[in-house]
Design a protein around this motif. Sequence first.
Motif, PDB file in Angstrom:
ATOM      1  N   LEU A 209       0.826  -1.209   0.000  1.00 43.34           N
ATOM      2  CA  LEU A 209       0.000   0.000   0.000  1.00 43.34           C
ATOM      3  C   LEU A 209       0.862   1.262   0.000  1.00 43.34           C
ATOM      4  O   LEU A 209       1.803   1.383   0.790  1.00 43.34           O
ATOM      5  CB  LEU A 209      -0.902   0.005   1.241  1.00 43.34           C
ATOM      6  N   ASP A 210       0.525   2.207  -0.870  1.00 47.56           N
ATOM      7  CA  ASP A 210       1.174   3.529  -0.894  1.00 47.56           C
ATOM      8  C   ASP A 210       0.213   4.543  -0.289  1.00 47.56           C
ATOM      9  O   ASP A 210      -0.890   4.749  -0.809  1.00 47.56           O
ATOM     10  CB  ASP A 210       1.515   3.943  -2.321  1.00 47.56           C
ATOM     11  N   ILE A 211       0.632   5.185   0.799  1.00 48.72           N
ATOM     12  CA  ILE A 211      -0.212   6.177   1.487  1.00 48.72           C
ATOM     13  C   ILE A 211       0.370   7.557   1.257  1.00 48.72           C
ATOM     14  O   ILE A 211       1.555   7.799   1.545  1.00 48.72           O
ATOM     15  CB  ILE A 211      -0.299   5.887   3.002  1.00 48.72           C
ATOM     16  N   GLN A 212      -0.444   8.469   0.770  1.00 46.77           N
ATOM     17  CA  GLN A 212      -0.027   9.857   0.553  1.00 46.77           C
ATOM     18  C   GLN A 212      -0.816  10.765   1.489  1.00 46.77           C
ATOM     19  O   GLN A 212      -2.052  10.710   1.509  1.00 46.77           O
ATOM     20  CB  GLN A 212      -0.264  10.269  -0.900  1.00 46.77           C
ATOM     21  N   ILE A 213      -0.107  11.575   2.271  1.00 48.55           N
ATOM     22  CA  ILE A 213      -0.747  12.504   3.206  1.00 48.55           C
ATOM     23  C   ILE A 213      -0.628  13.918   2.648  1.00 48.55           C
ATOM     24  O   ILE A 213       0.474  14.421   2.443  1.00 48.55           O
ATOM     25  CB  ILE A 213      -0.086  12.439   4.598  1.00 48.55           C
ATOM     26  N   VAL A 214      -1.763  14.533   2.388  1.00 49.80           N
ATOM     27  CA  VAL A 214      -1.796  15.912   1.885  1.00 49.80           C
ATOM     28  C   VAL A 214      -2.150  16.819   3.060  1.00 49.80           C
ATOM     29  O   VAL A 214      -3.295  16.818   3.537  1.00 49.80           O
ATOM     30  CB  VAL A 214      -2.831  16.072   0.760  1.00 49.80           C
TER      31      VAL A 214
END
Length: 298
Positions: A121-126
């Motif tokens: 899983l790739d998690i991106q936090i904006v």
Amino acid sequence: MQNWDDMRLFLAVAREQSLSAAGKILRLDPATLGRRMARLEKAMQVVLFMKSPQGYALTQAGEQLLERAGAVEQAMRGAAVGDLVQSETLSGQIRLGAPDGCANFLLPQVCTAISRENPGLDIQIVALPRVVNLTRREADMAIGVSAPTAGRLVVRQVTEYQLHLAASETYLAQQREICGLADLKEHRMVGYISDMIFDRELDYLADLGAGRVALASNSVSVQVNMLRQGAGVGVVHDFSLPFAPGLRRVLINEVSLTRAFYLIRHADDARNARLARFAGLLSAGLKAEVARLEELVT
């Protein structure tokens, strides 16, 4: 638990927050669906929905039933394919929007734990000092500090958190003692830039009548670092204090604020099992991390 047909209808209304929208999915007349929900509430002897012109919002009892019914739904779907959905690891990319206080002090720990258990899983936090626009697909889901009332969104409260006034030990040692709210007028205040406050829930200092804000930023992290440098007195999240050695809370009994984080998802994604799985992990992790960090400062 009531019969599954009742739960199936309840889940649709809870997720869509509208009889008409749920009726389209279920191919049921909204009036019929409304009667079924009223009958369900009567049978369970609880109020599940707060009805308003804006739609059907879940009560606390409704939130609890949603969690239970959702778990049953997940188990039934998993059994149909010979494997439980909850046991599957997540993969692909998920983008999460959040206010910078949450993004800086909570999400790194929570998302690292989720990533460790889901290596694909790739998690991106904006991290944004404004509300993330899910309608424009700026993110797959978002954390907010208030529950939006417009748009086709599914909103759930994740956890409450506490805030207090704080200042550095150095600053407090050099300045006049703070014994009450009236004394704040004699101190430099640190807070938000007034015309960049994107949510009324963040306008802490206005509620305290603190007056002039000598040092301001639209970023929670910047405010915390200003306070650590001895800039003055400001409102901080209790969960940020373990990351800010040298800060001390003041006027704890006079000023104790409670706010909440909400998980916000687009209604079109309500039946996406992958996003629902991530949302569950995120909510549980966020709630646990707030509790852990706040425990360190009490």
